[in-house]
Design a protein around this motif. Structure first.
Motif, PDB file in Angstrom:
ATOM      1  N   TYR A  90       8.763 -36.354  86.667  1.00 31.70           N
ATOM      2  CA  TYR A  90       8.644 -36.719  88.083  1.00 31.70           C
ATOM      3  C   TYR A  90       8.416 -35.443  88.888  1.00 31.70           C
ATOM      4  O   TYR A  90       8.563 -34.336  88.376  1.00 31.70           O
ATOM      5  N   ARG A  91       8.067 -35.603  90.139  1.00 32.90           N
ATOM      6  CA  ARG A  91       7.812 -34.440  90.988  1.00 32.90           C
ATOM      7  C   ARG A  91       9.098 -33.738  91.413  1.00 32.90           C
ATOM      8  O   ARG A  91       9.077 -32.590  91.840  1.00 32.90           O
ATOM      9  N   SER A  92      10.234 -34.439  91.312  1.00 35.29           N
ATOM     10  CA  SER A  92      11.520 -33.835  91.667  1.00 35.29           C
ATOM     11  C   SER A  92      12.636 -34.648  91.041  1.00 35.29           C
ATOM     12  O   SER A  92      12.435 -35.808  90.637  1.00 35.29           O
ATOM     13  N   LEU A 123      18.640 -36.201  82.852  1.00 37.08           N
ATOM     14  CA  LEU A 123      19.527 -35.045  82.790  1.00 37.08           C
ATOM     15  C   LEU A 123      19.132 -34.114  83.923  1.00 37.08           C
ATOM     16  O   LEU A 123      17.987 -33.663  83.991  1.00 37.08           O
ATOM     17  N   GLY A 124      20.067 -33.846  84.826  1.00 37.20           N
ATOM     18  CA  GLY A 124      19.703 -33.012  85.971  1.00 37.20           C
ATOM     19  C   GLY A 124      20.913 -32.499  86.706  1.00 37.20           C
ATOM     20  O   GLY A 124      22.046 -32.548  86.220  1.00 37.20           O
ATOM     21  N   ASN A 125      20.671 -32.005  87.911  1.00 38.50           N
ATOM     22  CA  ASN A 125      21.730 -31.415  88.728  1.00 38.50           C
ATOM     23  C   ASN A 125      22.662 -32.478  89.298  1.00 38.50           C
ATOM     24  O   ASN A 125      22.222 -33.581  89.654  1.00 38.50           O
ATOM     25  N   TYR A 126      23.920 -32.098  89.439  1.00 40.05           N
ATOM     26  CA  TYR A 126      24.904 -32.995  90.049  1.00 40.05           C
ATOM     27  C   TYR A 126      24.475 -33.432  91.442  1.00 40.05           C
ATOM     28  O   TYR A 126      24.656 -34.596  91.821  1.00 40.05           O
ATOM     29  N   GLY A 134      12.852 -33.771  86.329  1.00 39.22           N
ATOM     30  CA  GLY A 134      12.348 -33.347  87.628  1.00 39.22           C
ATOM     31  C   GLY A 134      11.035 -32.600  87.548  1.00 39.22           C
ATOM     32  O   GLY A 134      10.578 -32.062  88.548  1.00 39.22           O
ATOM     33  N   GLY A 135      10.392 -32.565  86.378  1.00 38.85           N
ATOM     34  CA  GLY A 135       9.097 -31.915  86.238  1.00 38.85           C
ATOM     35  C   GLY A 135       8.952 -31.213  84.901  1.00 38.85           C
ATOM     36  O   GLY A 135       9.930 -30.682  84.350  1.00 38.85           O
ATOM     37  N   THR A 136       7.760 -31.214  84.364  1.00 43.07           N
ATOM     38  CA  THR A 136       7.490 -30.571  83.087  1.00 43.07           C
ATOM     39  C   THR A 136       7.796 -29.078  83.147  1.00 43.07           C
ATOM     40  O   THR A 136       7.368 -28.378  84.059  1.00 43.07           O
ATOM     41  N   GLY A 137       8.552 -28.601  82.178  1.00 39.43           N
ATOM     42  CA  GLY A 137       8.875 -27.187  82.100  1.00 39.43           C
ATOM     43  C   GLY A 137      10.101 -26.767  82.880  1.00 39.43           C
ATOM     44  O   GLY A 137      10.526 -25.614  82.781  1.00 39.43           O
ATOM     45  N   GLY A 138      10.690 -27.693  83.648  1.00 41.51           N
ATOM     46  CA  GLY A 138      11.918 -27.380  84.372  1.00 41.51           C
ATOM     47  C   GLY A 138      13.131 -27.529  83.470  1.00 41.51           C
ATOM     48  O   GLY A 138      13.049 -28.035  82.345  1.00 41.51           O
ATOM     49  N   VAL A 159      15.755 -39.878  89.946  1.00 43.08           N
ATOM     50  CA  VAL A 159      16.992 -40.652  90.075  1.00 43.08           C
ATOM     51  C   VAL A 159      16.739 -41.988  90.772  1.00 43.08           C
ATOM     52  O   VAL A 159      17.383 -42.992  90.457  1.00 43.08           O
ATOM     53  N   GLN A 160      15.806 -42.018  91.696  1.00 39.09           N
ATOM     54  CA  GLN A 160      15.457 -43.296  92.348  1.00 39.09           C
ATOM     55  C   GLN A 160      15.007 -44.321  91.325  1.00 39.09           C
ATOM     56  O   GLN A 160      15.428 -45.489  91.359  1.00 39.09           O
ATOM     57  N   ASP A 161      14.142 -43.910  90.404  1.00 39.53           N
ATOM     58  CA  ASP A 161      13.676 -44.839  89.376  1.00 39.53           C
ATOM     59  C   ASP A 161      14.764 -45.137  88.350  1.00 39.53           C
ATOM     60  O   ASP A 161      14.803 -46.225  87.768  1.00 39.53           O
TER      61      ASP A 161
END
Length: 312
Positions: A173-175, A192-195, A147-151, A180-182
């Protein structure tokens, strides 16, 4: 003379709050962190007898809101919607004019949020061991989205890959939702991200949910095993949202807020609202919040070093 000065201060603590409380949120409206903060504000407003007013202060990757809260009077009338991203990661990534460890007082963690490892169905992996085999055969040739560099999405994946002994290329990505769309379209194989980013897509044939990074299985995904369960004991990584205040807040006020939040997590309506966001109600107090920050800080310092991201 000291006793004369102490008496008004004690009376002020006893009568607190006598006016509205400001909750500084260091990000814009919308998103899970803002939503958790607003749930806490609404609960506290009802149970403290004064409105708790959300005050969104986005900018500087969260630094503007964080610094505004840390510089406010420690009188209980300014609180911070704290998160792992802003209290732990941001100070390691960015030169700030305040030090959260010195200038903020932890109060309570409201909700926790494990990260979820998701792949495109095209990668043809159904478990973490299979993922390790597939990616291990192609070192550095497969991409992962964040969802973005450094997040935390970026840093967490880098840390996980290091633990798994794998190498992949990072595509920021910007978010999270855009990533997830891609992922769903098959343009990138791993995220790897939020549920909450994948919650509406769990029935899709295009995704595979392989693991959660929490020490126990997620309430939202009880059938999905943890990273630790799949051969990597001790692995734990996730994010959280909670409340902090300027350092020097009277302990009586801190404890009153923490006790109110503890009752929130016993309330079915509050718990259900947190769960609907894809997070898990926590509501632990100041000491455990401080311990969580202490545990997470060296992990994120290592993750930042592994990512090669430079401190600004």
């Amino acid at each position: 003379m000291c006793l004369a000065l102490a008496a008004p201060a004690a009376r002020a603590q006893d009568s607190w709050p006598t006016r509205p409380i400001r909750l500084i949120i260091p990000f814009g409206p919308g998103g899970i962190s803002d939503s958790v903060a607003r749930l806490a504000a609404e609960w506290l407003g009802r149970h403290l007898g004064q409105p708790v007013i959300p005050d969104n202060r986005p900018g500087g990757n969260g630094a503007i809101g964080l610094e505004a809260a840390a510089r406010s009077p420690a009188d209980g009338y300014t609180l911070l919607a704290a998160s792992a991203s802003h209290v732990v990661v941001l100070p390691l990534m960015q030169n700030l004019s305040v030090d959260p460890a010195r200038d903020l007082m932890p109060i309570s963690i409201t909700a926790t949020n494990p990260l979820v490892l998701v792949t495109s169905a095209a990668l043809n992996t159904g478990s973490l061991p299979e993922f390790v085999q597939v990616v291990g055969r192609q070192p550095g040739k497969l991409d992962y989205a964040s969802g973005g560099t450094g997040g935390l999405s970026h840093l967490g994946m880098g840390f996980l890959l290091h633990r798994l002994g794998l190498s992949m290329e990072h595509v920021p990505y910007r978010s999270g939702p855009l990533a997830v769309q891609d992922l769903l379209a098959g343009r990138v194989p791993v995220y790897l991200g939020n549920y909450i980013d994948i919650a509406g897509l769990l029935q899709s044939d295009g995704l595979r949910v392989l693991a959660v990074t929490s020490p126990q299985r997620s309430i939202a995904l009880p059938a999905v095993p943890t990273v630790a369960e799949q051969g990597y004991p001790g692995f734990e990584l996730g994010t959280w949202n909670g409340l902090a205040a300027p350092a020097g807040l009277p302990p009586a006020i801190r404890d009153r807020i923490a006790a109110s939040m503890a009752r929130a997590c016993e309330d079915e309506g509050f718990r259900s609202a947190i769960l609907r966001l894809g997070a898990e109600p926590s509501c632990v107090g100041s000491a455990e919040m401080a311990a969580t920050i202490a545990r997470m800080t060296p992990v994120m310092r290592e993750a930042i070093a592994l990512s090669g991201t430079r401190v600004e």
